[in-house]
Design a protein around this motif. Structure first.
Motif, PDB file in Angstrom:
ATOM      1  N   GLU A  50      25.871  46.263  39.073  1.00  0.00           N
ATOM      2  CA  GLU A  50      25.516  47.188  38.627  1.00  0.00           C
ATOM      3  C   GLU A  50      25.543  48.166  37.613  1.00  0.00           C
ATOM      4  O   GLU A  50      25.105  49.389  36.794  1.00  0.00           O
ATOM      5  N   CYS A  51      27.551  48.552  37.856  1.00  0.00           N
ATOM      6  CA  CYS A  51      28.207  49.357  36.685  1.00  0.00           C
ATOM      7  C   CYS A  51      29.130  48.585  35.894  1.00  0.00           C
ATOM      8  O   CYS A  51      30.095  49.396  34.854  1.00  0.00           O
ATOM      9  N   GLY A  52      29.438  47.731  36.041  1.00  0.00           N
ATOM     10  CA  GLY A  52      30.813  46.806  34.734  1.00  0.00           C
ATOM     11  C   GLY A  52      31.988  46.658  35.146  1.00  0.00           C
ATOM     12  O   GLY A  52      32.902  46.462  34.698  1.00  0.00           O
ATOM     13  N   SER A  53      31.929  47.312  36.392  1.00  0.00           N
ATOM     14  CA  SER A  53      33.241  47.470  37.229  1.00  0.00           C
ATOM     15  C   SER A  53      33.908  45.891  37.218  1.00  0.00           C
ATOM     16  O   SER A  53      33.382  45.110  37.918  1.00  0.00           O
ATOM     17  N   PRO A  54      35.414  46.019  37.546  1.00  0.00           N
ATOM     18  CA  PRO A  54      36.103  44.474  37.076  1.00  0.00           C
ATOM     19  C   PRO A  54      36.364  44.519  39.014  1.00  0.00           C
ATOM     20  O   PRO A  54      36.160  45.485  39.956  1.00  0.00           O
ATOM     21  N   LYS A  55      36.123  43.055  39.610  1.00  0.00           N
ATOM     22  CA  LYS A  55      35.975  42.351  40.777  1.00  0.00           C
ATOM     23  C   LYS A  55      37.875  43.341  41.197  1.00  0.00           C
ATOM     24  O   LYS A  55      37.524  43.313  42.327  1.00  0.00           O
ATOM     25  N   SER A  56      38.457  43.978  40.611  1.00  0.00           N
ATOM     26  CA  SER A  56      39.200  44.605  41.630  1.00  0.00           C
ATOM     27  C   SER A  56      38.479  45.958  42.613  1.00  0.00           C
ATOM     28  O   SER A  56      39.076  46.572  42.898  1.00  0.00           O
ATOM     29  N   ALA A  57      37.560  46.386  41.390  1.00  0.00           N
ATOM     30  CA  ALA A  57      36.773  47.533  42.161  1.00  0.00           C
ATOM     31  C   ALA A  57      36.441  47.186  43.625  1.00  0.00           C
ATOM     32  O   ALA A  57      36.092  47.902  44.444  1.00  0.00           O
ATOM     33  N   PHE A  58      36.806  45.790  43.733  1.00  0.00           N
ATOM     34  CA  PHE A  58      35.414  45.270  45.417  1.00  0.00           C
ATOM     35  C   PHE A  58      36.359  46.116  45.744  1.00  0.00           C
ATOM     36  O   PHE A  58      37.433  44.923  46.256  1.00  0.00           O
ATOM     37  N   GLU A  59      36.206  45.816  47.858  1.00  0.00           N
ATOM     38  CA  GLU A  59      36.848  45.745  49.178  1.00  0.00           C
ATOM     39  C   GLU A  59      35.540  45.354  49.490  1.00  0.00           C
ATOM     40  O   GLU A  59      34.862  45.750  49.643  1.00  0.00           O
ATOM     41  N   ILE A  60      36.300  44.476  51.191  1.00  0.00           N
ATOM     42  CA  ILE A  60      35.718  44.238  52.201  1.00  0.00           C
ATOM     43  C   ILE A  60      34.934  45.237  52.301  1.00  0.00           C
ATOM     44  O   ILE A  60      34.743  46.270  52.976  1.00  0.00           O
ATOM     45  N   TYR A  61      33.585  44.939  52.412  1.00  0.00           N
ATOM     46  CA  TYR A  61      32.137  46.117  52.817  1.00  0.00           C
ATOM     47  C   TYR A  61      32.852  46.132  54.742  1.00  0.00           C
ATOM     48  O   TYR A  61      31.492  44.630  55.105  1.00  0.00           O
ATOM     49  N   VAL A  62      32.642  46.734  55.476  1.00  0.00           N
ATOM     50  CA  VAL A  62      32.566  46.716  56.665  1.00  0.00           C
ATOM     51  C   VAL A  62      31.385  47.659  57.364  1.00  0.00           C
ATOM     52  O   VAL A  62      31.531  48.293  58.958  1.00  0.00           O
ATOM     53  N   GLY A  63      30.168  48.148  56.933  1.00  0.00           N
ATOM     54  CA  GLY A  63      29.151  49.069  57.369  1.00  0.00           C
ATOM     55  C   GLY A  63      28.534  48.338  58.126  1.00  0.00           C
ATOM     56  O   GLY A  63      27.583  48.712  58.252  1.00  0.00           O
TER      57      GLY A  63
END
Length: 54
Positions: A41-54
């Protein structure tokens, strides 16, 4: 399988679905994506992700 969220744009990577349009098959764990993978979607690196707990 855990979902991961981009903290920049909110895109959620769901390994149960994958990203068929980008050639990522269902069942590919986030940890198994290449290190140079970027948010579709935005081109951010893999390091910009965190586990989703929603």
């Amino acid at each position: 399988m855990e979902q991961w969220i981009c903290v920049i744009c909110g895109y959620i990577y769901d390994p149960a679905v994958g990203i068929p349009d980008a050639g990522v098959a269902a069942g590919i764990r986030f940890e198994d994506l290449p290190e140079d993978w970027i948010c579709p979607e935005c081109g951010s690196p893999k390091s910009a992700f965190e586990i989703y707990v929603g």
